[in-house]
Design a protein around this motif. Structure first.
Motif, short mmCIF file in Angstrom:
data_model
loop_
_atom_site.label_atom_id
_atom_site.label_comp_id
_atom_site.label_asym_id
_atom_site.label_seq_id
_atom_site.Cartn_x
_atom_site.Cartn_y
_atom_site.Cartn_z
N VAL A 1 0.87 -1.29 0.15
CA VAL A 1 -0.16 0.05 -0.01
C VAL A 1 0.85 1.36 0.12
N LEU B 1 2.11 2.39 -3.42
CA LEU B 1 1.25 2.92 -4.45
C LEU B 1 1.14 4.45 -4.62
N TRP C 1 -4.89 5.64 -5.11
CA TRP C 1 -5.17 4.75 -4.20
C TRP C 1 -6.38 5.20 -3.38
N ASN C 2 -6.05 6.29 -2.83
CA ASN C 2 -7.31 7.05 -2.00
C ASN C 2 -8.46 7.31 -2.57
N ARG D 1 -13.58 0.58 0.54
CA ARG D 1 -13.01 0.69 -0.46
C ARG D 1 -13.92 -0.14 -1.56
N LEU E 1 -10.34 -0.09 -7.62
CA LEU E 1 -8.86 -0.47 -7.58
C LEU E 1 -8.20 0.31 -8.54
N PRO E 2 -7.01 1.23 -8.39
CA PRO E 2 -6.50 2.15 -9.42
C PRO E 2 -6.00 1.19 -10.38
N GLN F 1 -10.96 3.84 -12.32
CA GLN F 1 -10.78 2.82 -11.24
C GLN F 1 -11.72 1.72 -11.55
N LEU G 1 2.01 3.71 -11.08
CA LEU G 1 1.07 3.57 -9.86
C LEU G 1 2.04 3.08 -8.79
N ARG G 2 3.12 2.65 -9.06
CA ARG G 2 3.88 1.93 -7.85
C ARG G 2 5.63 2.74 -7.97
#
Length: 464
Positions: free
Chosen positions: A174, A177, A182-183, A191, A194-195, A351, A391-392
């Motif tokens: 997490v 990310l 993510w938020n 939740r 998911l991005p 998302q 994204l990471r």
């Protein structure tokens, strides 16, 4: 919204037993990877020849017959189709559409519980319309790629399932990310998203003309207006503005001034920042420095820029792969959105949501596929193909060569430091459409900016 290009979608089966798993659509020039070394090229008008798959009318059919997609390229613009047994690519002078089938094929090959099958659903707007109709008919997919302004509506209408019970993510994962993306998937403390594809708007410009005129990419909006005027001539406009239906590009002009299109869960179209943004565009239009195009005229906007009839255009960073396939007569420059002190830029993209009616096994399969997409190597490959924001953080070392090859590619990533989430309100997508209509009435119909925004404010308020 990711601007003026279009792309692909997916669908998924689980095996055994076989069942439809998910239908995923991706807007803009969201490209997936072509893994095969050897491909066969065919002109769109002669597409039936020399392909692993086949063409039936306006539809491409994969070799297995499982994957069918409406051919999105234009033969009159030199449209081409190339394919392998696993991946099909469509390309013309203005767009490249590459199926995400490569990721699906890899995921299918490494496990035997689920099977991913690509499905093309068109643009965000087209896919949303299809989804609404499918949900009404009780035949909705399991997984859907929801554009950021449409995502809250699915949650509010009870169509999206909460996912936190299925994730079981390591805290380190997490933390790795990209936080805003993510938020954004959390609504009301739960939740639902998911991005996957995340972007920011950027400013594309004619670098050769900038150099010839001794100009630099504008850093704030005063400099932008001066630059647009300086670039304008009898043959060219300084700036091309696209009134996209999600009002994403205009929102960037507002948030980068420190404003917001929503305040206290209400439309905020008459704010000082919104009025200033539209008044600037209106002044440029009156001065002959602005070309205005609707989303339906997106191809003309592209042509204007490529043919040097416009010197700057705002779009998603994910438009760049298509741009690289143009026959440009000039060097392409890319810059951050002009920004005032404290200003932000809105995220674009979508998302992934699991829709109501999915079984527990289907939810787990959807999450498993998303985790596969989030592996650093896959994130890096996705970025290299699509130019979306990684994204990471752990994917960044894998992208050093890609960014070094052309430093402009890093503009959107560096802009992440100033990115913010779009409003998470179920009504926002409808409000944005009202705003987009007001922009057209002002910039194409001559309605004074404040009056157009006040009318949009009243209409949006009435929709609450």
């Amino acid at each position: 919204m990711d601007s003026i290009f279009r792309i692909n979608s997916l669908s998924l089966k689980a095996a055994p037993p076989p069942f439809y798993f998910f239908s995923l659509h991706m807007l803009r020039l969201t490209l997936a990877l072509v893994l095969a070394t050897f491909t066969v090229i065919a002109r769109a008008q002669d597409a039936a020849q020399a392909l692993a798959g086949k063409v039936e009318g306006k539809t491409y059919v994969s070799p297995t017959g499982v994957f069918k997609v409406t051919i999105p390229v234009l033969p009159e613009l030199g449209g081409e189709i190339s394919d392998t047994p696993n991946v099909v690519t469509f390309q013309d002078a203005f767009n490249v559409h590459i199926s995400i089938a490569a990721f699906a094929q890899e995921f299918n090959a490494r496990q035997d519980r689920y099977r991913v099958l690509p499905r093309y659903q068109g643009t965000y707007e087209e896919a949303e319309t299809k989804l609404v109709a499918a949900l009404r008919a009780g035949s909705g997919p399991v997984l859907f790629q929801a554009e950021l302004s449409f995502f809250p509506r699915l949650v509010a209408e009870g169509q999206a399932l909460p996912l936190e019970a299925y994730l079981d993510l390591d805290p380190g994962f997490v933390a790795d990310l990209f936080a805003p993306a993510w938020n954004y998937g959390v609504v009301g403390g739960r939740r639902f998203g998911l991005p996957f594809n995340t972007s920011t708007p950027v400013l594309f410009y004619n670098l050769d003309v900038f150099r010839a005129k001794g100009l630099e990419a504008p850093r704030d909006w005063r400099a932008f207006e001066r630059t647009a005027l300086a670039l304008t001539s009898r043959a060219a406009k300084g700036f091309i503005f696209v009134t996209d239906p999600h009002a994403w590009l205009f929102e960037a002009m507002v948030t980068s001034r420190g404003g917001s299109l929503v305040q206290d869960d209400r439309p905020n179209f008459t704010s000082r920042e919104a009025v200033a943004a539209l008044e600037m565009l209106y002044r440029l239009k009156e001065a002959g420095a602005l070309s205005v195009r609707s989303m339906a005229e997106a191809t003309f906007a592209q042509l204007d820029f490529v043919r040097t009839k416009g010197m700057m255009v705002m779009a998603s960073i994910a438009n760049w792969p298509a741009a690289e396939n143009f026959s440009f007569a000039f060097a392409l420059g890319v810059a951050p959105v002009p920004r005032e002190e404290g200003g932000k830029v809105p995220m674009g993209g979508a998302q992934l949501v699991v829709l109501k009616g999915a079984s527990e096994a289907q939810v787990r399969g959807a999450v498993a596929f998303w985790k596969y997409l989030m592996e650093p190597e896959n994130v890096a490959r996705w970025v290299e193909a699509s130019y979306y924001v990684p994204l990471r953080k752990s994917a960044l070392p894998l992208l050093e060569g890609f960014y070094r090859e052309n430093p402009f590619r890093k503009v959107a990533f560096e802009q992440v430091a100033h990115a913010q989430e779009r409003p998470r309100l179920s009504q926002f997508s409808a409000w944005a459409r009202v705003l987009a209509e007001a922009l057209e009435r002002s910039l194409k119909g001559g309605v004074p900016p404040r009056k157009a925004l006040e009318e949009a404010q009243r209409k949006a308020e009435a929709m609450r």
